[in-house]
Write an enzyme that holds these catalytic residues in place. Structure first.
Site, short mmCIF file in Angstrom:
data_model
loop_
_atom_site.label_atom_id
_atom_site.label_comp_id
_atom_site.label_asym_id
_atom_site.label_seq_id
_atom_site.Cartn_x
_atom_site.Cartn_y
_atom_site.Cartn_z
N MET A 20 -121.10 -30.66 75.70
CA MET A 20 -120.07 -31.76 75.38
C MET A 20 -120.07 -32.93 73.98
O MET A 20 -120.43 -33.91 73.85
CB MET A 20 -119.83 -32.58 76.54
CG MET A 20 -119.43 -32.33 77.65
SD MET A 20 -118.35 -30.81 77.72
CE MET A 20 -116.76 -31.44 76.89
N CYS A 21 -120.04 -31.88 72.78
CA CYS A 21 -119.74 -32.53 71.22
C CYS A 21 -121.05 -33.05 71.22
O CYS A 21 -122.31 -33.38 71.71
CB CYS A 21 -118.14 -33.63 71.65
SG CYS A 21 -116.62 -33.48 72.56
N ARG A 22 -121.21 -33.52 70.03
CA ARG A 22 -121.96 -34.26 69.17
C ARG A 22 -121.35 -35.81 68.42
O ARG A 22 -120.32 -35.16 67.39
CB ARG A 22 -123.24 -33.18 68.22
CG ARG A 22 -123.37 -32.14 69.15
CD ARG A 22 -124.37 -32.95 70.02
NE ARG A 22 -124.71 -33.17 70.85
CZ ARG A 22 -125.70 -33.46 72.04
NH1 ARG A 22 -126.84 -33.76 71.78
NH2 ARG A 22 -124.86 -33.96 72.72
N ASN A 28 -119.96 -26.18 69.43
CA ASN A 28 -118.63 -27.11 69.93
C ASN A 28 -117.56 -27.04 68.46
O ASN A 28 -117.90 -27.58 67.26
CB ASN A 28 -119.50 -28.90 68.82
CG ASN A 28 -120.40 -29.35 70.38
OD1 ASN A 28 -120.41 -29.58 71.09
ND2 ASN A 28 -122.31 -29.17 69.41
N ASN A 33 -118.84 -38.83 74.02
CA ASN A 33 -119.94 -37.89 73.34
C ASN A 33 -119.86 -37.91 74.98
O ASN A 33 -120.75 -38.52 75.45
CB ASN A 33 -121.01 -37.70 73.10
CG ASN A 33 -121.88 -36.51 73.31
OD1 ASN A 33 -121.77 -35.56 74.01
ND2 ASN A 33 -123.30 -36.99 73.30
#
Length: 251
Positions: free
Chosen positions: A1-3, A41, A115
């Site tokens: 879930m995102c960086r 992502n 995040n």
């Protein structure tokens, strides 16, 4: 879930933070090493930075994957800044918000990224959304959990809370309303970085004479990278990092 990643320190070309390191955010968009949820992502990205003498940051955000945008590579080569916040996005669920859903979110001097994911979204946060004014709700960048979390943080900042208080109170409030949420928040005003580790990875690196980087994961194998314990508030300047434990919200 995102960086995501933030840097404060001596002015550098954006590519030195975002692209050039072996495992930089750019590469993390398709090959993150420590991402626990999701694999790629590719649902948008954004870069925010501060220019000398201007307290309001600039942003560059797009809907697609960062690896498909040659303009950001050129921009990162030419633009220098002493404060940067950037993110690559793996959407929790599909939507039509486009680049408006990509971090960093911004208002005044602040840049923000989330995040993680809010458990039970959107119904779990309906009571918290009701605490915001109509104007605040109508001003949401996107119809996403991250955008609403940002609205809750921004409300506290505008009420006069410091960055650390705004993040920690929001995390505890959201975690209480939606247990099991992952709430790694990242906030900067161009001089300091404030972040929370809550359910996902967070690391920092302080380089004497250069600055401090706070990121979802290290962008190289420098042994000086330090992992932030879960349920922790981080406050960083270009020279120092302070860690404060966060307690679980009441049941």
């Amino acid at each position: 879930m995102c960086r995501h990643i933030a840097y404060v320190g001596a002015p550098v070309a954006l590519r030195e933070v975002l692209i050039s390191p072996e495992y930089a955010l750019y590469r993390q968009s398709w090959e993150p090493r420590r991402q626990r949820y999701g694999t790629v992502n590719a649902d948008g990205f954004g870069v925010g930075w501060y220019a000398d003498g201007d307290p309001v940051p600039a942003r560059y955000r797009r809907t697609g994957p960062i690896w498909g945008d040659q303009s950001v590579v050129d921009l990162a080569r030419a633009v220098r800044s002493g404060a940067v916040l950037a993110a690559v996005r793996d959407a929790t669920e599909s939507g039509s918000d486009g680049e408006a859903a990509a971090a960093p979110f911004a208002s005044g001097p602040w840049l923000f990224s989330h995040n993680g994911a809010v458990r039970g979204w959107p119904s779990s946060l309906a009571p918290l959304a009701a605490s915001l004014s109509s104007a605040e709700l109508l001003s949401l960048d996107a119809r996403t959990d991250s955008a609403l979390v940002w609205a809750l943080v921004l409300h506290r900042l505008r009420e006069g809370d410091g960055m650390g208080q705004a993040l920690s109170d929001t995390v505890l409030e959201v975690a209480g309303a939606a247990p099991g949420s992952r709430l790694n928040l990242l906030l900067t005003d161009g001089a300091t970085i404030t972040a929370t580790a809550w359910g996902d990875t967070l690391w920092y690196l302080t380089e004497p004479g250069r600055g401090t980087v706070v990121a979802s994961e290290p962008y190289d194998d420098d042994p000086r990278w330090c992992e932030v314990p879960d349920h922790t508030l981080l406050a960083a300047t270009r020279a120092d990092v302070l860690l404060t434990p966060l307690k679980e919200p009441p049941a």
